[in-house]
Design a protein around this motif. Structure first.
Motif, PDB file in Angstrom:
ATOM      1  N   GLY A 294      -1.476   2.581 -13.676  1.00  0.00           N
ATOM      2  CA  GLY A 294      -0.272   1.469 -13.564  1.00  0.00           C
ATOM      3  C   GLY A 294       0.778   0.636 -12.694  1.00  0.00           C
ATOM      4  N   LEU A 295       0.841   1.621 -11.731  1.00  0.00           N
ATOM      5  CA  LEU A 295       1.640   1.098 -10.363  1.00  0.00           C
ATOM      6  C   LEU A 295       1.426  -0.279  -9.423  1.00  0.00           C
ATOM      7  CD1 LEU A 295       1.859   4.886  -9.098  1.00  0.00           C
ATOM      8  CD2 LEU A 295       3.277   3.067 -10.510  1.00  0.00           C
ATOM      9  N   ASP A 296       2.687  -1.267  -9.472  1.00  0.00           N
ATOM     10  CA  ASP A 296       1.880  -2.041  -8.185  1.00  0.00           C
ATOM     11  C   ASP A 296       2.528  -1.748  -7.235  1.00  0.00           C
ATOM     12  OD1 ASP A 296       2.175  -3.589 -10.975  1.00  0.00           O
ATOM     13  OD2 ASP A 296       4.275  -3.858 -11.293  1.00  0.00           O
ATOM     14  N   HIS A 297       1.274  -0.932  -7.134  1.00  0.00           N
ATOM     15  CA  HIS A 297       0.997  -0.920  -5.352  1.00  0.00           C
ATOM     16  C   HIS A 297      -0.804  -0.406  -5.458  1.00  0.00           C
ATOM     17  CE1 HIS A 297       4.930   0.153  -3.418  1.00  0.00           C
ATOM     18  NE2 HIS A 297       4.846   0.913  -5.060  1.00  0.00           N
ATOM     19  N   GLY A 298      -1.004  -1.375  -3.636  1.00  0.00           N
ATOM     20  CA  GLY A 298      -1.877  -0.713  -3.175  1.00  0.00           C
ATOM     21  C   GLY A 298      -2.564   0.796  -3.165  1.00  0.00           C
ATOM     22  N   GLY A 299      -3.383   0.544  -2.021  1.00  0.00           N
ATOM     23  CA  GLY A 299      -3.869   2.068  -1.498  1.00  0.00           C
ATOM     24  C   GLY A 299      -3.415   2.192  -0.077  1.00  0.00           C
ATOM     25  N   GLY A 300      -2.918   3.034   0.371  1.00  0.00           N
ATOM     26  CA  GLY A 300      -2.608   2.752   1.963  1.00  0.00           C
ATOM     27  C   GLY A 300      -2.834   4.772   2.218  1.00  0.00           C
ATOM     28  N   LYS A 301      -2.712   5.716   3.677  1.00  0.00           N
ATOM     29  CA  LYS A 301      -2.630   6.318   4.059  1.00  0.00           C
ATOM     30  C   LYS A 301      -2.795   6.720   5.141  1.00  0.00           C
ATOM     31  CE  LYS A 301      -3.060  10.449   1.936  1.00  0.00           C
ATOM     32  NZ  LYS A 301      -2.882  11.411   0.170  1.00  0.00           N
ATOM     33  N   ALA A 302      -1.683   7.427   5.855  1.00  0.00           N
ATOM     34  CA  ALA A 302      -1.662   8.094   7.201  1.00  0.00           C
ATOM     35  C   ALA A 302      -2.356   9.066   7.852  1.00  0.00           C
ATOM     36  CB  ALA A 302      -0.364   7.298   7.671  1.00  0.00           C
ATOM     37  N   VAL A 303      -2.956   9.093   8.996  1.00  0.00           N
ATOM     38  CA  VAL A 303      -2.718  10.722   9.501  1.00  0.00           C
ATOM     39  C   VAL A 303      -2.060  10.544  10.740  1.00  0.00           C
ATOM     40  CG1 VAL A 303      -4.932  10.497   8.203  1.00  0.00           C
ATOM     41  CG2 VAL A 303      -4.493  10.333  10.438  1.00  0.00           C
TER      42      VAL A 303
ATOM     43  N   ALA B 221       0.788  -1.141  -0.416  1.00  0.00           N
ATOM     44  CA  ALA B 221       0.217   0.399   0.178  1.00  0.00           C
ATOM     45  C   ALA B 221       1.308   0.915   0.044  1.00  0.00           C
ATOM     46  CB  ALA B 221      -1.206  -0.254   1.158  1.00  0.00           C
ATOM     47  N   LEU B 222       0.528   2.153  -0.795  1.00  0.00           N
ATOM     48  CA  LEU B 222       1.295   3.297  -0.994  1.00  0.00           C
ATOM     49  C   LEU B 222       0.055   4.711  -1.017  1.00  0.00           C
ATOM     50  CD1 LEU B 222       4.414   4.760  -1.794  1.00  0.00           C
ATOM     51  CD2 LEU B 222       3.099   4.923  -4.445  1.00  0.00           C
ATOM     52  N   GLY B 223       1.140   5.343  -0.137  1.00  0.00           N
ATOM     53  CA  GLY B 223       0.024   6.884   0.252  1.00  0.00           C
ATOM     54  C   GLY B 223       1.512   7.694   1.142  1.00  0.00           C
ATOM     55  N   GLY B 224       0.441   8.592   1.072  1.00  0.00           N
ATOM     56  CA  GLY B 224       1.433   9.842   1.937  1.00  0.00           C
ATOM     57  C   GLY B 224       0.807  10.077   3.665  1.00  0.00           C
ATOM     58  N   THR B 225       0.849  10.577   4.214  1.00  0.00           N
ATOM     59  CA  THR B 225       1.139  11.053   5.202  1.00  0.00           C
ATOM     60  C   THR B 225       0.752  12.755   6.085  1.00  0.00           C
ATOM     61  OG1 THR B 225       2.702   9.649   6.432  1.00  0.00           O
ATOM     62  CG2 THR B 225       2.443  11.144   7.533  1.00  0.00           C
ATOM     63  N   ARG B 226      -0.496  12.372   5.896  1.00  0.00           N
ATOM     64  CA  ARG B 226      -1.489  13.416   6.286  1.00  0.00           C
ATOM     65  C   ARG B 226      -0.756  14.084   7.678  1.00  0.00           C
ATOM     66  NH1 ARG B 226      -6.501  15.980   3.274  1.00  0.00           N
ATOM     67  NH2 ARG B 226      -5.154  15.532   1.991  1.00  0.00           N
ATOM     68  N   PHE B 227      -0.677  16.230   8.371  1.00  0.00           N
ATOM     69  CA  PHE B 227      -0.736  16.012   9.603  1.00  0.00           C
ATOM     70  C   PHE B 227      -1.744  17.068  10.017  1.00  0.00           C
ATOM     71  CE2 PHE B 227       3.306  16.369  12.613  1.00  0.00           C
ATOM     72  CZ  PHE B 227       2.390  16.748  13.541  1.00  0.00           C
ATOM     73  N   TYR B 228      -2.397  17.025  10.419  1.00  0.00           N
ATOM     74  CA  TYR B 228      -3.574  17.857  10.335  1.00  0.00           C
ATOM     75  C   TYR B 228      -4.414  17.842  11.842  1.00  0.00           C
ATOM     76  CZ  TYR B 228      -7.221  20.128   8.737  1.00  0.00           C
ATOM     77  OH  TYR B 228      -8.975  21.475   8.993  1.00  0.00           O
ATOM     78  N   PRO B 229      -4.473  18.730  12.188  1.00  0.00           N
ATOM     79  CA  PRO B 229      -5.274  19.097  14.073  1.00  0.00           C
ATOM     80  C   PRO B 229      -7.052  18.611  13.199  1.00  0.00           C
ATOM     81  CG  PRO B 229      -4.984  20.523  12.832  1.00  0.00           C
ATOM     82  CD  PRO B 229      -4.576  20.253  11.876  1.00  0.00           C
ATOM     83  N   TYR B 230      -7.114  17.981  13.218  1.00  0.00           N
ATOM     84  CA  TYR B 230      -8.286  17.014  13.415  1.00  0.00           C
ATOM     85  C   TYR B 230      -9.995  17.544  14.953  1.00  0.00           C
ATOM     86  CZ  TYR B 230      -6.848  14.138   9.667  1.00  0.00           C
ATOM     87  OH  TYR B 230      -6.513  14.040   8.633  1.00  0.00           O
ATOM     88  N   ALA B 231     -10.623  17.552  14.165  1.00  0.00           N
ATOM     89  CA  ALA B 231     -11.395  18.033  15.096  1.00  0.00           C
ATOM     90  C   ALA B 231     -11.147  16.462  16.470  1.00  0.00           C
ATOM     91  CB  ALA B 231     -12.623  18.481  14.979  1.00  0.00           C
ATOM     92  N   THR B 232     -11.848  15.291  15.997  1.00  0.00           N
ATOM     93  CA  THR B 232     -11.785  14.672  16.407  1.00  0.00           C
ATOM     94  C   THR B 232     -10.707  13.204  16.334  1.00  0.00           C
ATOM     95  OG1 THR B 232     -13.206  13.545  15.057  1.00  0.00           O
ATOM     96  CG2 THR B 232     -14.453  15.182  17.816  1.00  0.00           C
ATOM     97  N   GLU B 233     -11.018  11.866  17.421  1.00  0.00           N
ATOM     98  CA  GLU B 233      -9.534  11.030  16.910  1.00  0.00           C
ATOM     99  C   GLU B 233     -11.005  10.338  15.682  1.00  0.00           C
ATOM    100  OE1 GLU B 233      -9.635   8.906  20.325  1.00  0.00           O
ATOM    101  OE2 GLU B 233      -7.773  10.699  21.068  1.00  0.00           O
ATOM    102  N   GLU B 234     -12.290   9.991  15.807  1.00  0.00           N
ATOM    103  CA  GLU B 234     -13.452   9.674  14.541  1.00  0.00           C
ATOM    104  C   GLU B 234     -12.623  10.471  13.401  1.00  0.00           C
ATOM    105  OE1 GLU B 234     -14.082  10.345  18.283  1.00  0.00           O
ATOM    106  OE2 GLU B 234     -14.038   8.955  18.569  1.00  0.00           O
ATOM    107  N   ALA B 235     -12.901  11.354  13.626  1.00  0.00           N
ATOM    108  CA  ALA B 235     -12.666  12.539  12.006  1.00  0.00           C
ATOM    109  C   ALA B 235     -11.140  11.562  11.660  1.00  0.00           C
ATOM    110  CB  ALA B 235     -12.808  14.315  12.558  1.00  0.00           C
ATOM    111  N   ALA B 236     -10.454  11.743  12.402  1.00  0.00           N
ATOM    112  CA  ALA B 236      -8.381  11.972  11.964  1.00  0.00           C
ATOM    113  C   ALA B 236      -9.626  10.318  11.038  1.00  0.00           C
ATOM    114  CB  ALA B 236      -8.026  10.867  13.521  1.00  0.00           C
ATOM    115  N   VAL B 237      -9.626   8.869  11.684  1.00  0.00           N
ATOM    116  CA  VAL B 237      -9.691   7.557  10.893  1.00  0.00           C
ATOM    117  C   VAL B 237     -10.606   7.592   9.533  1.00  0.00           C
ATOM    118  CG1 VAL B 237     -11.198   5.421  11.813  1.00  0.00           C
ATOM    119  CG2 VAL B 237      -9.897   6.558  13.658  1.00  0.00           C
ATOM    120  N   ALA B 238     -11.908   8.550   9.846  1.00  0.00           N
ATOM    121  CA  ALA B 238     -12.786   8.339   9.600  1.00  0.00           C
ATOM    122  C   ALA B 238     -11.685   8.836   7.615  1.00  0.00           C
ATOM    123  CB  ALA B 238     -14.070   9.670   9.047  1.00  0.00           C
ATOM    124  N   ASP B 239     -10.606  10.090   7.993  1.00  0.00           N
ATOM    125  CA  ASP B 239     -10.060  10.364   6.572  1.00  0.00           C
ATOM    126  C   ASP B 239      -9.045   9.498   6.317  1.00  0.00           C
ATOM    127  OD1 ASP B 239      -9.689  12.886   5.378  1.00  0.00           O
ATOM    128  OD2 ASP B 239      -8.536  13.597   6.035  1.00  0.00           O
TER     129      ASP B 239
END
Ligand code: NAI
Length: 351
Positions: A71-80, A37-55
């Motif tokens: 066409g990349l041999d990568h799945g999807g992932g993301k971190a916040v 899985a490939l995807g960036g790391t977002r650093f953000y002041p989420y209002a709630t932990e639930e909002a962070a998980v949802a994002d």
């Protein structure tokens, strides 16, 4: 519910906490069917932990589609990472985060996103082998906007080919909203191709950087003015998300929308409103994939020409999407989703 059986279901969601540095992060892995899985790391002041998980869940799913389509041999992932980066970002925190990325053993590959920069990835990379978006001094590829802009330009050429029968913007008027890292390079491609360019940006210095160099370019006060210009053939949203919404779609004069911004469609249904107005929409995640193509390449030792060749394929991919949309009688955004889902499903079957 977190566990879902259909396409939305994620493979793995990790909650990361390091009390010493104040790190609270969520790593979401949507799919590894095509590869890590490939995807960036977002650093953000989420209002709630639930909002962070949802994002994190939402963004990770989006990356599955983007990577499959590129066409990349990568799945999807993301971190916040939860918190205000101005206040809590520290070396200790980034290193702690890097150890969590390491703990996934390569199932998740990270990169920059909103709130994280090349310098941050250099720190995260000290703890693992699965961090991209690093500086050239640290084996990275650096700024991804060059190839992002190149890819958007290819998507625009494909749109011109589909609509007007020639893969060029020569003689067309293109409005670029947001002339930051990506937008200003897109402007150079357009000028070289013989287009008339109109720009707008909320930042005076961004506008002046372009008009000083190219006095023939017109700058207008705001995006609202730009999208209503009678002479506009193409509208390129290159600022923030949500550019296409119930307020803007009815008044856009352009026949093509193709730009770099992520999440241009404000809500489901906007893609149909565009189609109903006869506006050709080149899906955002398809045409702006140059950046992710670049960071994926970093894992194999960055080679600019190899990446450029991959980003050039965005032309063919965009044309294929328009063709599928026509055959299936659906908007291009829906056609793109179908093609991406097909590629992921095929990979799942082959496992
Ligand atoms: P940037 O921050 O360098 O540029 C954005 C520009 O838009 C800035 O000059 C800003 O002043 C302007 N802007 C902000 N609000 C505006 C408004 N309401 N009207 C007009 N202009 C406005 O960002 P960058 O890197 O150029 O990215 C642009 C878009 O492309 C973002 O949505 C980003 O997520 C997306 N993107 C960027 C990639 C990259 O490699 N940099 C890769 C894929 C997507």
């Amino acid at each position: 519910t977190l566990f879902q059986s259909e396409q939305g279901g994620h493979e793995q969601v990790v909650l990361c906490q390091d009390r010493a540095s104040g790190l609270k992060a969520v790593i979401a892995i949507h799919s590894t069917a095509l590869g890590p899985a490939l995807g960036g790391t977002r650093f953000y002041p989420y209002a709630t932990e639930e909002a962070a998980v949802a994002d994190a869940l939402n963004l990770a799913r989006g990356m599955s589609y983007k990577n499959a389509m590129a066409g990349l041999d990568h799945g999807g992932g993301k971190a916040v990472i939860i918190g205000d980066p101005e206040k809590i970002k520290s070396e200790e925190l980034l290193l702690a985060y890097g150890r969590f990325v390491a703990s996934l053993g390569g199932r998740y590959v990270t990169a920059c996103d909103v709130g994280t920069y090349v310098a941050d990835m250099d720190v995260v990379a000290r703890e693992n082998r699965w961090t991209t978006g690093r500086s050239p001094e640290n084996g990275g590829a650096g700024d991804s906007s060059v190839l992002t802009a190149f890819g958007v330009f290819q998507g625009m050429r494909a749109s011109a080919q589909h609509l007007w029968g020639a893969p060029t913007l020569r003689g067309r008027t293109v409005g670029v909203a947001g002339v930051g890292k990506v937008g200003h390079i897109l402007v150079e491609h357009l000028l070289e191709d013989g287009a008339q360019v109109v720009i707008t940006d909320v930042r005076e210095d961004s506008v002046r950087r372009i008009t000083d160099k190219h006095p023939e370019i017109t700058a207008v006060a705001d995006t609202e003015t730009l999208i209503r210009l009678p002479e506009l053939d193409v509208y390129a949203p290159c600022a923030l998300g949500g550019a296409l919404n119930d307020g803007t779609v009815p008044v856009v004069t352009a026949k093509v929308v193709c730009g770099a911004a992520n999440n241009q469609l404000a809500h489901p249904g906007v893609e149909k409103d565009l189609a109903d107005r006869g506006i050709l929409y080149a899906p955002d995640y398809v045409v702006n994939a140059g950046g992710v193509i670049q960071v994926a390449d970093e894992l194999h030792g960055f080679d600019f020409d190899r990446c450029k060749a991959k980003a050039a394929k965005i032309y063919d991919t965009t044309l294929a999407i328009f063709a599928r949309a026509k055959t299936d009688g659906i908007p291009p955004a829906a056609a793109a989703d179908r093609i991406a889902e097909q590629r992921i499903a095929e990979a799942r079957g082959a496992l």
